[in-house]
Write a protein that holds these residues in place. Sequence first.
Motif, PDB file in Angstrom:
ATOM      1  N   TRP A 253      49.783  40.417  28.984  1.00  0.00           N
ATOM      2  CA  TRP A 253      49.532  39.364  29.976  1.00  0.00           C
ATOM      3  C   TRP A 253      48.536  39.791  31.048  1.00  0.00           C
ATOM      4  O   TRP A 253      48.201  39.030  31.928  1.00  0.00           O
ATOM      5  N   ARG A 254      48.056  41.004  30.983  1.00  0.00           N
ATOM      6  CA  ARG A 254      47.216  41.557  32.045  1.00  0.00           C
ATOM      7  C   ARG A 254      45.745  41.528  31.665  1.00  0.00           C
ATOM      8  O   ARG A 254      45.383  41.763  30.514  1.00  0.00           O
ATOM      9  N   THR A 255      44.895  41.253  32.650  1.00  0.00           N
ATOM     10  CA  THR A 255      43.445  41.365  32.471  1.00  0.00           C
ATOM     11  C   THR A 255      43.029  42.743  32.982  1.00  0.00           C
ATOM     12  O   THR A 255      43.139  43.020  34.176  1.00  0.00           O
ATOM     13  N   PRO A 256      42.594  43.649  32.081  1.00  0.00           N
ATOM     14  CA  PRO A 256      42.240  45.008  32.504  1.00  0.00           C
ATOM     15  C   PRO A 256      41.145  44.991  33.566  1.00  0.00           C
ATOM     16  O   PRO A 256      40.312  44.076  33.608  1.00  0.00           O
ATOM     17  N   PRO A 257      41.117  46.005  34.454  1.00  0.00           N
ATOM     18  CA  PRO A 257      40.117  46.026  35.526  1.00  0.00           C
ATOM     19  C   PRO A 257      38.685  45.981  35.031  1.00  0.00           C
ATOM     20  O   PRO A 257      37.830  45.343  35.643  1.00  0.00           O
ATOM     21  N   GLN A 258      38.411  46.625  33.891  1.00  0.00           N
ATOM     22  CA  GLN A 258      37.037  46.592  33.381  1.00  0.00           C
ATOM     23  C   GLN A 258      36.637  45.199  32.917  1.00  0.00           C
ATOM     24  O   GLN A 258      35.477  44.793  33.049  1.00  0.00           O
ATOM     25  N   ASP A 259      37.605  44.431  32.393  1.00  0.00           N
ATOM     26  CA  ASP A 259      37.317  43.054  31.990  1.00  0.00           C
ATOM     27  C   ASP A 259      37.068  42.177  33.219  1.00  0.00           C
ATOM     28  O   ASP A 259      36.201  41.294  33.197  1.00  0.00           O
ATOM     29  N   LYS A 260      37.853  42.409  34.279  1.00  0.00           N
ATOM     30  CA  LYS A 260      37.644  41.634  35.498  1.00  0.00           C
ATOM     31  C   LYS A 260      36.265  41.925  36.080  1.00  0.00           C
ATOM     32  O   LYS A 260      35.589  41.014  36.583  1.00  0.00           O
ATOM     33  N   CYS A 261      35.844  43.176  36.009  1.00  0.00           N
ATOM     34  CA  CYS A 261      34.500  43.523  36.492  1.00  0.00           C
ATOM     35  C   CYS A 261      33.426  42.810  35.681  1.00  0.00           C
ATOM     36  O   CYS A 261      32.334  42.526  36.189  1.00  0.00           O
ATOM     37  N   ALA A 262      33.747  42.506  34.416  1.00  0.00           N
ATOM     38  CA  ALA A 262      32.801  41.812  33.547  1.00  0.00           C
ATOM     39  C   ALA A 262      32.886  40.300  33.703  1.00  0.00           C
ATOM     40  O   ALA A 262      32.195  39.564  32.991  1.00  0.00           O
ATOM     41  N   GLY A 263      33.730  39.835  34.617  1.00  0.00           N
ATOM     42  CA  GLY A 263      33.804  38.401  34.903  1.00  0.00           C
ATOM     43  C   GLY A 263      34.955  37.661  34.254  1.00  0.00           C
ATOM     44  O   GLY A 263      35.064  36.441  34.391  1.00  0.00           O
TER      45      GLY A 263
END
Length: 349
Positions: free
Chosen positions: A23-33
């Motif tokens: 259920w989590r959006t990894p930090p690297q994915d969040k950095c990618a938008g």
Amino acid sequence: MRDAELPQTLLEWYDRHARMMPWRTPPQDKCAGVRPDPYRVWLSEVMLQQTTVAAVRAYFHRFTERWPTVAQLAAAEDGDVMGEWAGLGYYARARNLLKCARAVAQDHGGVFPDTYAALLTLPGIGPYTAAAISSIAFDRAETVVDGNVERVMARLYAVQTPLPAAKSELTALAATLTPQDRPGDYAQAVMDLGATICTPKSPACGICPWQAPCKARAGGIQTDLPRKTPKKAKPTRLGIAYLARRSDGAWLLERRPDSGLLGGMLGWPGPVWGDAPVDAPPMLADWQRLNVEVRHTFTHFHLILALRVAEVPMDAAPDTGHFLTPVDFRPSDLPTVMRKAFDLAQGMT
């Protein structure tokens, strides 16, 4: 290390060590938008209430595969949702899950509101869940405090007040650290820190990103914190479960009232649990006493259930409940205590 530096230090640790969750959006994915899905965040937070990550994973996968959106969950049959929830416990969560999904679908166009105050108006969402969703899903600077965070704060600041009295003090301390930048990642980072390093027993202080400023570690009392007020002993209740099987293999079951323990779940007929078992069969039959009993522990009490079984004819007319044929009955739809009774009865008959 100054308090102002603590959030950034923890975020740097989280960027390297974040736990992978479905259920989590990894930090690297969040950095990618990539933005977190509020539906998945909400669903996970409801499931994780008083339940471990390990226990929730399989349920989360099943729910999101069967109902990928909040609108699809809102349209689901109550019995289907309660059946999928069976075994996860705390069944009021499942009832509130449906109420909340339907409120989001009907009153908010299928879109979760993005503020703490608005989330609090939804069924089944309290202060913790509203803070978690608004922080993790929408990056609002809300303070998220679960048991892991309480433990981290108690040790970081060497809080001696025992829980639960210390809750407001620990929440206030946590609020002083909640950053404006990446609050959602920070909230998950503190929870990860408590779950993987600042654990209840044998905390791994040597690899903790906050080891230097930790007052409990400096005083050598990290394993003593947080202190807890001793709990009262749980009482024991007694009851009887009646398992009737028709000649075609159908089982007599009843759906419990929506309110109360195991509300809305399927179960075996039986009297109210109390200080002594009351013999109150759901129909006339040749009830056999099994020389086994079900033992189960709920949040506030222990339960011991005696078992009665009977084979009944096709024209049997019960006073309560209804027969479910083998096609319609899935033992997996039963809550844990009722499944224990079924398994024992199957092994004895």
